[in-house]
Design an enzyme around this catalytic site. Structure first.
Site, PDB file in Angstrom:
ATOM      1  N   ASN A 128       0.883  -1.177   0.000  1.00  0.00           N
ATOM      2  CA  ASN A 128       0.000   0.000   0.000  1.00  0.00           C
ATOM      3  C   ASN A 128       0.911   1.215   0.000  1.00  0.00           C
ATOM      4  O   ASN A 128       1.577   1.500   0.992  1.00  0.00           O
ATOM      5  CB  ASN A 128      -0.917   0.013   1.217  1.00  0.00           C
ATOM      6  CG  ASN A 128      -1.921   1.152   1.162  1.00  0.00           C
ATOM      7  OD1 ASN A 128      -1.590   2.270   0.766  1.00  0.00           O
ATOM      8  ND2 ASN A 128      -3.153   0.893   1.560  1.00  0.00           N
ATOM      9  N   HIS A 158     -14.290  -1.358   4.239  1.00  0.00           N
ATOM     10  CA  HIS A 158     -14.255  -1.252   2.788  1.00  0.00           C
ATOM     11  C   HIS A 158     -15.665  -1.345   2.207  1.00  0.00           C
ATOM     12  O   HIS A 158     -16.631  -1.598   2.930  1.00  0.00           O
ATOM     13  CB  HIS A 158     -13.360  -2.339   2.184  1.00  0.00           C
ATOM     14  CG  HIS A 158     -11.895  -2.060   2.340  1.00  0.00           C
ATOM     15  ND1 HIS A 158     -11.205  -2.372   3.490  1.00  0.00           N
ATOM     16  CD2 HIS A 158     -10.987  -1.481   1.493  1.00  0.00           C
ATOM     17  CE1 HIS A 158      -9.941  -2.004   3.350  1.00  0.00           C
ATOM     18  NE2 HIS A 158      -9.781  -1.473   2.149  1.00  0.00           N
ATOM     19  N   LYS A 161     -19.063  -4.863  -1.386  1.00  0.00           N
ATOM     20  CA  LYS A 161     -18.817  -6.058  -2.193  1.00  0.00           C
ATOM     21  C   LYS A 161     -17.413  -6.648  -2.016  1.00  0.00           C
ATOM     22  O   LYS A 161     -17.113  -7.683  -2.606  1.00  0.00           O
ATOM     23  CB  LYS A 161     -19.053  -5.743  -3.674  1.00  0.00           C
ATOM     24  CG  LYS A 161     -20.516  -5.472  -3.995  1.00  0.00           C
ATOM     25  CD  LYS A 161     -20.730  -5.260  -5.487  1.00  0.00           C
ATOM     26  CE  LYS A 161     -22.199  -5.026  -5.801  1.00  0.00           C
ATOM     27  NZ  LYS A 161     -22.431  -4.825  -7.264  1.00  0.00           N
ATOM     28  N   GLY A 167      -5.803  -6.645   2.373  1.00  0.00           N
ATOM     29  CA  GLY A 167      -4.386  -7.011   2.345  1.00  0.00           C
ATOM     30  C   GLY A 167      -3.549  -6.062   3.178  1.00  0.00           C
ATOM     31  O   GLY A 167      -2.586  -6.468   3.836  1.00  0.00           O
TER      32      GLY A 167
END
Length: 271
Positions: A128, A158, A161, A167
């Protein structure tokens, strides 16, 4: 600095827009798996006024050697998939091109390849690459070192879906030596990504929180990384390596230094 971009999904497009608007980078081309949008201009596609070429090519149109000979770049930014290394990595390394990978996860064999490439050129990998998340992880390590007895929980939020655990949250857990079951997940609406680390002290609570407002945040991280990597010797770098020199407060000369061998911290205050 001339740059090439591998990958043109939602995040890749957001990163491309930041690169096009930056005065320090010049987007030469984008390579993607699909032939859709082939030969389109990225500035035209994104509706950004720019004189930069930024043409879109598919992986099947050129070999990486042909592409880099015809349209050389100083840095390649990878937002595709771990298999993307097979396309460009060797060609880039032998030309001394900086490689910045923002792939969220590499299998051990692919990560070993990154290490091998770093013997020939400058390579940076960050799962990230946003500045905020990497600052958050360093700050969390510092706080854990100060108070190792603290209860620590990780909360990631988040869009509805998204099925798998973030991660980035897994990386945070690993960096703090926490089990993955310390991660709590929230799925709602169109949340791009929020990560929070909660430190529960006996008489107080500390919350470190990062919220991604838009995917352009990844582009800001890329700009910072590329500028910091210019002139560095060959090697494998992380965002942590690039951020650590900034952990210095001038007034009290408080310095934070990382041991290169292990992700733990030493602190002192100079009198």
């Amino acid at each position: 600095m001339k740059v090439g971009l591998i990958g043109f999904g939602k995040t890749g497009r957001a990163v491309a827009s930041v690169l096009l608007e930056s005065k320090s980078t010049n987007l030469q081309w984008v390579v993607r798996q699909s032939t859709t949008l082939e030969h389109r201009s990225v500035p035209e596609f994104l509706g950004i006024q720019s004189d930069e070429p930024g043409l879109i090519y598919s992986k099947d149109e050129f070999t990486a050697d042909q592409l880099l000979d015809h349209m050389p770049v100083d840095a390649i930014i990878d937002f595709s998939h771990e298999s993307g290394l097979e396309y460009y990595a060797e060609a880039a390394a032998k030309r001394g091109i900086i490689i910045v990978s923002a792939i969220s996860h590499y299998e051990p064999a692919a990560h070993a390849k990154l290490k091998d490439l770093s013997k020939k050129t400058v390579v940076m990998h960050s799962p990230n690459i946003t500045l905020g998340i990497n600052f958050l992880m360093i700050a969390a390590k510092i706080l854990k070192n100060i108070a190792p007895y603290t209860d620590i929980e990780i909360i990631e939020e988040h869009f509805r879906k998204k099925s798998e655990v973030s991660g980035t949250a897994k990386v945070i857990a690993r960096e703090l030596d926490l089990p993955e079951d310390a991660i709590k997940t929230v799925r709602a609406g169109g949340i791009i990504g929020t990560h929070e680390i909660l430190f529960g002290f006996p008489y107080q609570t500390v919350r470190l929180k990062h919220e991604a407002i838009s995917r352009e945040a990844f582009g800001n991280g890329i700009l910072f990384a590329v500028e910091q990597l210019i002139g560095k010797p060959s090697g494998l770098y992380s965002m942590e390596d690039l951020l650590l020199p900034y952990f210095r407060l001038q007034e009290n000369e408080v310095e934070t230094i990382a041991d290169n061998r292990k992700p733990w911290w030493k602190f002192w205050i100079k009198g």
